[in-house]
Design an enzyme around this catalytic site. Structure first.
Site, PDB file in Angstrom:
ATOM      1  CG  ASP A  35      -1.700  -1.236   1.469  1.00 30.93           C
ATOM      2  OD1 ASP A  35      -2.131  -1.810   0.467  1.00 30.93           O
ATOM      3  OD2 ASP A  35      -1.902  -1.630   2.636  1.00 30.93           O
ATOM      4  CD  GLU A 210      -9.412  -2.528  -0.868  1.00 28.77           C
ATOM      5  OE1 GLU A 210      -9.839  -2.488   0.292  1.00 28.77           O
ATOM      6  OE2 GLU A 210      -8.694  -3.461  -1.282  1.00 28.77           O
TER       7      GLU A 210
HETATM    8  O1  FUB Z   1      -3.212  -3.627   3.307  1.00 29.82           O
HETATM    9  C1  FUB Z   1      -4.508  -3.953   3.749  1.00 29.82           C
HETATM   10  C2  FUB Z   1      -5.518  -3.615   2.694  1.00 29.82           C
HETATM   11  O2  FUB Z   1      -5.253  -4.325   1.509  1.00 29.82           O
HETATM   12  C3  FUB Z   1      -5.470  -2.182   2.247  1.00 29.82           C
HETATM   13  O3  FUB Z   1      -6.014  -1.314   3.167  1.00 29.82           O
HETATM   14  C4  FUB Z   1      -6.188  -2.296   0.964  1.00 29.82           C
HETATM   15  O4  FUB Z   1      -6.096  -1.177   0.165  1.00 29.82           O
HETATM   16  C5  FUB Z   1      -5.519  -3.515   0.392  1.00 29.82           C
HETATM   17  O5  FUB Z   1      -4.306  -3.216  -0.221  1.00 29.82           O
END
Ligand code: FUB
Length: 450
Positions: A35, A210
């Site tokens: 991320d 997301e």
């Molecule tokens: O790293 C945990 C979660 O996985 C993140 O918050 C999302 O965006 C995905 O990458």
């Protein structure tokens, strides 16, 4: 690959910094990372990733994301990255439920000389099953810390993947996700919402969205986000003439992982007149996609402002100095036949990779190596071979100028072989290594020039 150094962080404090001296993909070589939120602060790029660790009986939840802290990394040349160490730990944030291992995707932004680090986690007052995220802020005078967390998370925000954008007029916006993508104005203090929360409309209605990341270029506001159009996430984007939309979906920035890493999460920056996409893949953990590694590749725009699709590479970004250990397994191109990549030590992926060439038509290419102006005299290759074999090193292309030929003796141990260069070329060159014989197999760790 990693060396310890002492770096002076202030007039009075000396602390240990880890220098990671290589920077092809993945960028971070001493731990899992995911991320990535990349930011340009001054003349350096700072990257704020999540820090995946492996869950155990005592830590986290088996087969799920497990994160307890954050590190920050920085570079001024996109090649040499410094790990500034841990900046926040879950058990040191007043509002975070201890041992919840939910320090998911963060972001960081600068305003008036202060650095605001936004991160999601499980709050103490959450229901007992530990589901539900809030988003908090930690503030520092420097991009590498010391970040002091606020006592409470941001009021009115429930979700993950915070992202902050400051518009040309100084208005700051917070974006986050919770299946949909939300946005709101932030107050000048960067710690509180200053508007109603808006669900960003006109984005794909089916499939998880997301990881929002908003930036502006030439008057166009780009909302970029991972989205599950099919089975796993790909990176998409939408545009608007307003930071809170409405947005128009434009297309795909990066396709789904070819090897099935379920998540992707990214950021986009311009540094020294080139745009870059930071994203992640599970390079060090090919069989478990919750242990990821951050990568970066160049990104380009078309004249009309649309984004060209980024094809992920192992070569990544930055100019590699010819006198460094060039990890050619992080290649730009590879022949269809007789060339492959494997872990040096399958039991410890962090030791990195090796290249195997075993056919007379096998070759591997590594772009953008700086040979400088002063003639270099020899090449050193770290090799092993059960059969022995001869390789050629060329510049410019597979059929380009042969600058060295190396005869590799039978030796199953790694050894460094040095031979004089036949030719020297100055400046930035693309390199290729070619096998010249059939029925022979040669393995390389790296090559370097002296
Ligand atoms: O790293 C945990 C979660 O996985 C993140 O918050 C999302 O965006 C995905 O990458």
């Amino acid at each position: 690959m990693k060396k310890l150094n002492i770096c002076k962080l202030s007039l009075s404090i000396l602390i240990l910094c880890h220098y990671i001296t290589i920077a092809q993909n993945p960028i971070v070589r001493n731990q899992f990372s995911a991320d990535p939120s990349a930011r340009v602060f001054g003349d350096r790029v700072y990257v704020y990733p999540s820090h995946d660790i492996l869950a155990t009986e005592e830590k986290g939840k088996k087969d799920w994301f497990c994160m307890e802290d954050y590190h920050v990394f920085s570079s001024d040349n996109l090649i040499d990255w410094t790990d500034h160490g841990m900046i926040i730990h879950q058990n040191k944030v007043p509002w975070v439920r201890p041992e919840s291992y939910s320090m998911w995707a963060p972001d960081c932004i600068e305003r008036n000389g202060k650095y605001y680090f936004y991160f999601p986690s499980t709050p103490k007052d959450t229901v007992v099953d530990g589901k539900g995220f809030s988003i908090g802020v930690a503030v520092s005078d420097k991009p590498s810390g010391n970040f002091i967390p606020e006592v409470k998370p941001i009021k009115g925000v429930k979700g993950i993947d915070p992202n902050v954008f400051i518009d040309k007029d100084g208005q700051a916006y917070l974006y986050w996700s919770a299946r949909d993508i939300f946005g709101a104005k932030l107050k000048e203090n960067m710690l509180e919402l200053d508007s109603e929360v808006k669900t960003l409309a006109d984005l794909p209605s089916k499939g998880l969205k997301e990881g929002p990341y908003v930036f502006e270029r030439k008057g166009i506001y780009y909302l970029t986000y991972p989205h599950v159009e099919n089975k796993i996430e790909r990176l998409e984007y939408a545009i608007s003439d307003n930071p809170l939309g409405p947005f128009k979906v434009m297309g795909v920035i990066m396709d789904e992982s070819p090897t099935g890493c379920w998540t992707n999460h990214h950021s986009i920056i311009e540094f020294k007149n080139q745009w870059y996409l930071f994203y992640h893949h599970n390079d060090y953990s090919p069989t478990f996609d919750k242990a990821r590694s951050i990568r970066a590749d160049s990104l380009s725009f078309n004249a009309d402002g649309t984004i060209q699709k980024v094809i992920p590479t192992l070569r990544g970004i930055g100019v590699t100095n010819a006198t460094k250990e060039i990890q050619i397994d992080r290649y730009s191109k590879i022949s269809d036949k007789g060339a492959s990549i494997a872990f040096l030590d399958p039991l410890n992926s962090f030791k990195g990779w090796k290249t195997i060439l075993n056919d007379s038509s096998a070759w591997i290419r590594y772009n953008t190596v700086d040979f400088g102006k002063k003639p270099l005299k020899s090449i050193v290759v770290k090799v092993s071979s059960r059969s022995g074999g001869t390789i050629q090193i060329r510049t410019q292309s597979k059929d380009g100028v042969v600058i060295a030929e190396v005869k590799i003796p039978v030796n199953t141990e790694w050894q460094n072989i040095e031979v004089p260069l036949k030719k020297f070329q100055t400046g930035i060159q693309d390199l290729s290594v070619t096998m010249t014989e059939s029925n022979k197999e040669v393995e390389f760790d790296w090559i370097s020039f002296k």
